[in-house]
Design a protein around this motif. Structure first.
Motif, PDB file in Angstrom:
ATOM      1  N   GLN A 132      51.492  68.123  25.780  1.00 42.28           N
ATOM      2  CA  GLN A 132      50.127  68.641  25.874  1.00 42.28           C
ATOM      3  C   GLN A 132      49.078  67.536  25.965  1.00 42.28           C
ATOM      4  OE1 GLN A 132      49.860  71.244  22.327  1.00 42.28           O
ATOM      5  NE2 GLN A 132      49.226  72.845  23.751  1.00 42.28           N
ATOM      6  N   TYR A 133      49.434  66.340  25.553  1.00 37.03           N
ATOM      7  CA  TYR A 133      48.414  65.322  25.349  1.00 37.03           C
ATOM      8  C   TYR A 133      48.243  64.403  26.551  1.00 37.03           C
ATOM      9  CZ  TYR A 133      48.456  66.895  20.557  1.00 37.03           C
ATOM     10  OH  TYR A 133      48.358  67.679  19.433  1.00 37.03           O
ATOM     11  N   LEU A 134      47.000  64.023  26.764  1.00 33.69           N
ATOM     12  CA  LEU A 134      46.641  63.114  27.847  1.00 33.69           C
ATOM     13  C   LEU A 134      47.312  61.765  27.634  1.00 33.69           C
ATOM     14  CD1 LEU A 134      44.694  62.674  30.322  1.00 33.69           C
ATOM     15  CD2 LEU A 134      43.031  61.813  28.661  1.00 33.69           C
ATOM     16  N   ARG A 135      47.995  61.263  28.659  1.00 37.72           N
ATOM     17  CA  ARG A 135      48.612  59.932  28.580  1.00 37.72           C
ATOM     18  C   ARG A 135      47.588  58.882  28.998  1.00 37.72           C
ATOM     19  NH1 ARG A 135      54.360  59.052  28.299  1.00 37.72           N
ATOM     20  NH2 ARG A 135      55.333  61.010  27.710  1.00 37.72           N
ATOM     21  N   ARG A 136      47.552  57.790  28.279  1.00 35.72           N
ATOM     22  CA  ARG A 136      46.669  56.669  28.577  1.00 35.72           C
ATOM     23  C   ARG A 136      47.454  55.585  29.329  1.00 35.72           C
ATOM     24  NH1 ARG A 136      41.909  57.585  25.447  1.00 35.72           N
ATOM     25  NH2 ARG A 136      42.068  59.784  24.833  1.00 35.72           N
ATOM     26  N   PRO A 137      46.761  54.567  29.860  1.00 39.60           N
ATOM     27  CA  PRO A 137      47.479  53.477  30.555  1.00 39.60           C
ATOM     28  C   PRO A 137      48.597  52.903  29.697  1.00 39.60           C
ATOM     29  CG  PRO A 137      45.119  53.259  30.900  1.00 39.60           C
ATOM     30  CD  PRO A 137      45.302  54.373  29.904  1.00 39.60           C
ATOM     31  N   GLY A 138      49.782  52.780  30.292  1.00 32.15           N
ATOM     32  CA  GLY A 138      50.933  52.315  29.534  1.00 32.15           C
ATOM     33  C   GLY A 138      51.752  53.450  28.953  1.00 32.15           C
ATOM     34  N   GLY A 139      51.291  54.692  29.147  1.00 33.74           N
ATOM     35  CA  GLY A 139      52.072  55.851  28.733  1.00 33.74           C
ATOM     36  C   GLY A 139      51.871  56.327  27.318  1.00 33.74           C
ATOM     37  N   TYR A 140      50.927  55.742  26.582  1.00 37.06           N
ATOM     38  CA  TYR A 140      50.741  56.153  25.195  1.00 37.06           C
ATOM     39  C   TYR A 140      49.763  57.325  25.082  1.00 37.06           C
ATOM     40  CZ  TYR A 140      46.152  53.797  24.749  1.00 37.06           C
ATOM     41  OH  TYR A 140      44.839  53.418  24.880  1.00 37.06           O
ATOM     42  N   ILE A 141      49.792  57.979  23.930  1.00 36.63           N
ATOM     43  CA  ILE A 141      48.866  59.055  23.585  1.00 36.63           C
ATOM     44  C   ILE A 141      47.927  58.522  22.509  1.00 36.63           C
ATOM     45  CG2 ILE A 141      48.674  61.334  22.510  1.00 36.63           C
ATOM     46  CD1 ILE A 141      51.454  61.956  23.714  1.00 36.63           C
ATOM     47  N   ALA A 142      46.643  58.788  22.672  1.00 34.38           N
ATOM     48  CA  ALA A 142      45.660  58.285  21.703  1.00 34.38           C
ATOM     49  C   ALA A 142      45.832  58.966  20.347  1.00 34.38           C
ATOM     50  CB  ALA A 142      44.244  58.521  22.221  1.00 34.38           C
ATOM     51  N   THR A 143      45.702  58.182  19.304  1.00 30.70           N
ATOM     52  CA  THR A 143      45.628  58.714  17.950  1.00 30.70           C
ATOM     53  C   THR A 143      44.547  57.939  17.210  1.00 30.70           C
ATOM     54  OG1 THR A 143      46.851  59.240  15.918  1.00 30.70           O
ATOM     55  CG2 THR A 143      47.384  57.160  17.002  1.00 30.70           C
ATOM     56  N   TYR A 144      43.949  58.574  16.230  1.00 34.68           N
ATOM     57  CA  TYR A 144      42.926  57.912  15.422  1.00 34.68           C
ATOM     58  C   TYR A 144      43.383  57.824  13.965  1.00 34.68           C
ATOM     59  CZ  TYR A 144      39.994  58.481  19.515  1.00 34.68           C
ATOM     60  OH  TYR A 144      39.494  58.417  20.792  1.00 34.68           O
TER      61      TYR A 144
END
Length: 345
Positions: A132-144
């Motif tokens: 479901q989560y948007l992939r960022r450059p490098g294939g990771y998913i953002a977390t805070y």
């Protein structure tokens, strides 16, 4: 950053000799070709654990025995001081590696210079539908939210941020606190869903009374420092894809995440794309709404604001507004036509 940076491993240890040995063996087996040194910081464990560590047959494993128990954060800080590698992989002693995920994690760091920490996925993230989560450059998913059981970090960034804060003592919430400080410095955190590690949880401290006391005290310390991390936004919409959100709404959501809060999104059908792991989506139903609205058993779980997009049904709107007035919870309406700031309801 180089495609294959130098990497050391740090494992803080407090008792649990069988789990610890399994962790170390798995690191050597699956990551041995990708790492330099492995620093084991023994946090004043019992005799059985000390003897096991002293008999390890691996030349690249360096064991240090502390005289007193200082806790997870202080142990990691001290061990990282011994490293001169570009990156450090920090692992709980109750984790088990079953694949060489370091190339994936390093590729994510290389693709995003502001990514300070990348966490391998695994059973700790099993409750999430990672697709479901948007992939960022490098294939990771953002977390805070930095979960400290396993993470690869740029060593200099970790040290410049001050490492783990010793105020958290023996542990819990020191990792989340570090995540807040890294975010404040303009860095990002990510989880790589294609990497995997297994985490038993509670392998050293256990889950008894002392665990609950540590968690409660450190939770209070964390929220006293970051009160906005208590924000829990209930976001209501019709079938309204993320791509159609007005820019000010996206900015407002990012601000909630960056300060440690969560967004619980309700729509008739679950959204196909979410921004980060602190954004949850549920199918709209009165039962789900009531479940979220009565989350008052712990203060940091309570819904603190309600945001409504256009076309929310009259019934849902009436229920939410009535509840919010009784609970003195702010309700904001976002109008997609203008994309301007929301209006109070």
């Amino acid at each position: 950053m180089r495609a294959t940076p130098s990497i050391d491993v740090v494992i803080p240890v407090y008792n649990a000799p069988a789990l610890t040995r399994r962790c170390i063996d798995s690191v050597i087996t699956f990551l041995g070709e990708s790492i330099g040194n492995l620093y084991v910081q023994d946090d004043a464990s019992g005799a059985e654990t000390r003897e096991m560590l002293d008999q390890l047959p691996y030349k690249r494993v360096h064991v240090f025995h502390a005289q007193t128990n200082r806790g997870f954060g202080a142990s990691v800080n001290e061990a990282i001081e011994r490293s001169d590698a570009f990156c450090v992989l920090v692992l709980n002693s109750d984790t088990t590696v079953n694949q060489n995920f370091l190339p994936l994690l390093c590729a994510a760091l290389a693709a995003d210079p502001q990514l300070a920490v990348v966490i391998p996925g695994g059973n700790d993230y099993a409750r999430h539908d990672m697709d479901q989560y948007l992939r960022r450059p490098g294939g990771y998913i953002a977390t805070y939210r930095l979960q400290g059981h396993a993470f690869l970090v740029r060593r200099e960034v970790f040290q410049e941020a001050g490492g783990f804060d010793p105020a958290y003592g023996r542990g819990y919430y020191e990792d989340i606190d570090l995540g807040r400080r890294l975010d404040q410095r303009g860095f990002r955190l990510g989880v790589h869903p294609d990497a995997c590690i297994q985490h038993k949880g509670g392998g050293s401290f256990g889950r008894g009374r002392s665990f609950r006391q540590l968690v409660r005290g450190n939770r209070n310390l964390y929220f006293s420092r970051y009160p906005d991390a208590r924000r829990n936004i209930l976001l209501l919409s019709d079938n309204f894809p993320l791509a159609h959100f007005p820019a000010p709404l996206i900015d407002a959501l990012e601000e909630v995440f960056r300060k440690g809060g969560y967004v619980h999104w309700l729509s008739p059908e679950p959204a196909r794309q979410l921004l980060c792991l602190q954004m949850r989506c549920y199918a709209m139903s009165i039962g789900t709404i009531m479940m979220l609205l009565v989350r008052s058993w712990r203060e940091d779980k309570r819904i603190t604001e309600v945001w409504m997009l256009p076309d929310v049904s009259r019934l849902v709107r009436a229920v939410i507004v009535s509840w919010a007035r009784i609970q003195s919870v702010k309700v904001l309406s976002w109008e997609s036509k203008t994309g301007n700031s929301p209006e109070s309801v």
